[in-house]
Scaffold this motif. Sequence first.
Motif, short mmCIF file in Angstrom:
data_model
loop_
_atom_site.label_atom_id
_atom_site.label_comp_id
_atom_site.label_asym_id
_atom_site.label_seq_id
_atom_site.Cartn_x
_atom_site.Cartn_y
_atom_site.Cartn_z
N LEU A 37 35.89 48.26 38.94
CA LEU A 37 37.55 48.01 39.14
C LEU A 37 38.18 47.24 37.77
N ILE A 38 37.57 46.10 38.01
CA ILE A 38 37.83 44.96 36.80
C ILE A 38 37.78 45.46 35.66
N SER A 39 36.75 45.89 35.31
CA SER A 39 36.36 46.47 34.02
C SER A 39 37.19 47.34 33.66
N GLU A 40 37.53 48.57 34.35
CA GLU A 40 38.57 49.88 34.08
C GLU A 40 39.82 49.08 33.89
N LEU A 41 40.45 48.17 34.70
CA LEU A 41 41.74 48.00 34.58
C LEU A 41 42.01 47.07 33.28
N GLU A 42 40.90 46.17 33.03
CA GLU A 42 41.14 45.51 31.75
C GLU A 42 41.00 46.46 30.57
N GLU A 43 40.24 47.66 30.72
CA GLU A 43 40.42 48.50 29.41
C GLU A 43 41.41 49.28 29.39
N GLN A 44 41.82 49.92 30.68
CA GLN A 44 43.03 50.77 30.43
C GLN A 44 44.39 50.17 30.49
N PHE A 45 44.44 49.09 30.74
CA PHE A 45 45.84 48.00 30.72
C PHE A 45 45.77 47.09 29.60
N ASP A 46 44.80 47.07 28.90
CA ASP A 46 44.80 46.11 27.77
C ASP A 46 44.94 44.59 28.22
N ILE A 47 44.14 44.37 28.98
CA ILE A 47 44.45 42.87 29.84
C ILE A 47 42.96 42.32 30.12
N GLU A 48 42.98 40.78 30.19
CA GLU A 48 41.78 40.13 30.56
C GLU A 48 41.98 39.38 31.73
N ILE A 49 41.05 39.97 32.74
CA ILE A 49 41.31 39.56 33.92
C ILE A 49 40.25 38.33 34.23
N GLU A 50 40.75 36.96 34.05
CA GLU A 50 39.80 35.83 34.51
C GLU A 50 39.19 35.95 35.75
N ALA A 51 38.24 35.04 35.95
CA ALA A 51 37.37 34.87 37.12
C ALA A 51 38.41 34.40 38.23
N SER A 52 39.12 33.63 37.83
CA SER A 52 40.03 32.91 38.62
C SER A 52 41.27 33.83 39.25
N GLU A 53 41.40 35.04 38.60
CA GLU A 53 42.08 36.10 39.32
C GLU A 53 41.58 37.06 40.40
N ILE A 54 40.21 36.76 40.19
CA ILE A 54 39.50 37.79 41.09
C ILE A 54 39.37 37.25 42.53
N ILE A 55 40.53 37.43 43.19
CA ILE A 55 40.64 36.93 44.67
C ILE A 55 41.22 38.09 45.24
N PRO A 56 41.20 37.75 46.75
CA PRO A 56 41.67 38.80 47.47
C PRO A 56 43.18 39.13 47.48
N GLN A 57 44.01 37.92 47.41
CA GLN A 57 45.24 38.17 47.08
C GLN A 57 45.64 39.16 46.01
#
Length: 75
Positions: A37-57
């Motif tokens: 999911l993270i990989s796909e979101l980064e690619e499709q939305f042109d964003i970078e999701i840092e490890a600190s963002e990968i939280i349940p919230q």
Amino acid sequence: MKKLMEILMELDDSIDWENETALIDERILDSFGVISLISELEEQFDIEIEASEIIPQNLNSADAMWKMIQRLQEN
């Protein structure tokens, strides 16, 4: 949000993405699913999701994911 829902349905169409609010907490989305999911979101939305963002919230619901995407796109 429509694009996000399409991505989520491609990932797993057996999950009720529109209503589920505990995707991580109830282990509906496993670690492989999160990585995909993270990989796909980064690619499709042109964003970078840092490890600190990968939280349940940020990942427990489609709405939470959408809010994270919008916030990251603003930066």
